[in-house]
Design an enzyme around this catalytic site. Structure first.
Site, short mmCIF file in Angstrom:
data_model
loop_
_atom_site.label_atom_id
_atom_site.label_comp_id
_atom_site.label_asym_id
_atom_site.label_seq_id
_atom_site.Cartn_x
_atom_site.Cartn_y
_atom_site.Cartn_z
NE ARG A 1 -3.59 -2.29 2.70
CZ ARG A 1 -3.32 -3.46 3.26
NH1 ARG A 1 -2.12 -3.65 3.80
NH2 ARG A 1 -4.22 -4.41 3.30
CE LYS B 1 -7.95 -1.67 5.32
NZ LYS B 1 -8.66 -1.87 4.02
CG HIS C 1 -4.74 0.31 -3.60
ND1 HIS C 1 -4.07 0.28 -2.40
CD2 HIS C 1 -5.69 -0.65 -3.51
CE1 HIS C 1 -4.61 -0.63 -1.61
NE2 HIS C 1 -5.59 -1.22 -2.26
NE ARG D 1 -2.96 -3.85 -1.29
CZ ARG D 1 -2.50 -4.66 -0.33
NH1 ARG D 1 -1.21 -4.84 -0.19
NH2 ARG D 1 -3.35 -5.31 0.46
CG HIS E 1 -6.30 -9.16 1.16
ND1 HIS E 1 -6.41 -9.49 -0.18
CD2 HIS E 1 -6.13 -7.81 1.18
CE1 HIS E 1 -6.30 -8.40 -0.92
NE2 HIS E 1 -6.12 -7.38 -0.12
CE1 TYR F 1 -6.36 -7.17 -7.06
CE2 TYR F 1 -6.22 -8.56 -5.11
CZ TYR F 1 -6.18 -7.31 -5.69
OH TYR F 1 -5.97 -6.19 -4.91
#
Length: 241
Positions: free
Chosen positions: A90, A115, A180, A183, A206, A215
């Protein structure tokens, strides 16, 4: 959910011209009117909020990645964006990397306080390590790998965002590119190269596999390599007649 009637009286099932937040404000008003004003507590539960349509992320192909990164004139910013793509970071994670986070011997990058305040390790590619070594010899960062104007502070993420906009224009890429986007491209390219989606989940940090699974919807290689059930059948091309 709700249908709308156009000026010519025809029923419309979409919400053209009405934003999703505005639509949900209408829903709130209706739920309050029926539930509170009229006292029908059972009706609001039947009036569902509108879900914002899920958009597929923008992905750059390999050629676009190269053109994009080569269009960034600043050594520091280009190296930061290259690191973001190479490790799937990120913007804030790339900006807050410290020199000590690069472990060349083990081949990993330590991402601290990602995150949700979580730490994780991501891969350090051989090519990125070579790029970082050249960058270190030229820039000599001390604490922060990518320092800001004040070397005691990290680079401002807004600098990275601005560099993305400028590089996108300079490279002639007709897409909206952010940090992003790099990413997203990292994850998609790994998926297309055969990397297990659970490994990608860990690399991206995640919590839920479903977040990573999106994805699969933008991977052209996976789409092309998926066999249609029609290919398992024998069908006459020209109908008899």
């Amino acid at each position: 959910m709700f249908g709308f009637t156009s000026q010519d009286g025809r029923h419309r099932g979409d919400t053209s011209g009405l934003s999703w937040p505005a639509l949900n404000q209408t829903v709130c008003a209706l739920r309050f009117f029926f539930g509170v004003t009229l006292g029908h507590a059972e009706i609001p539960e039947r009036i569902a909020y509108a879900r914002t349509p899920a958009k597929l992320p923008t992905i750059l192909n390999g050629d676009e990645i190269v053109r994009f990164l080569e269009a960034v004139p600043s050594l520091r910013t280009r190296t930061a964006l290259t690191t973001a793509y190479a490790a799937g970071l990120r913007a804030s994670e790339a900006a807050h990397l410290k020199v000590r986070d690069i472990d060349g011997e083990r081949g990993i990058i330590r991402v601290e306080h990602g995150k949700g305040g979580k730490d994780r390790n991501v891969m350090l590619s051989v090519q990125l390590l070579a790029i970082l070594r050249v960058y270190w010899r030229l820039a000599r960062p001390e604490v922060w790998l990518f320092p800001g104007r004040d070397p005691t502070k990290p680079i401002d993420v807004q600098v990275l965002y601005s560099a993305c906009r400028s590089a996108c224009t300079a490279a002639g890429i007709d897409k909206r590119v952010t940090v992003h986007t790099l990413r997203h491209s990292f994850a998609t390219h790994l998926l297309e190269s055969g990397t297990d989606i659970r490994i990608i989940q860990v690399l991206l940090g995640h919590n839920n596999l479903s977040t990573t699974a999106r994805y699969t919807k933008v991977s052209n290689n996976l789409i092309r390599s998926t066999t249609s059930p029609l290919d398992r059948l024998t069908l006459e091309v020209v109908p008899p007649g």
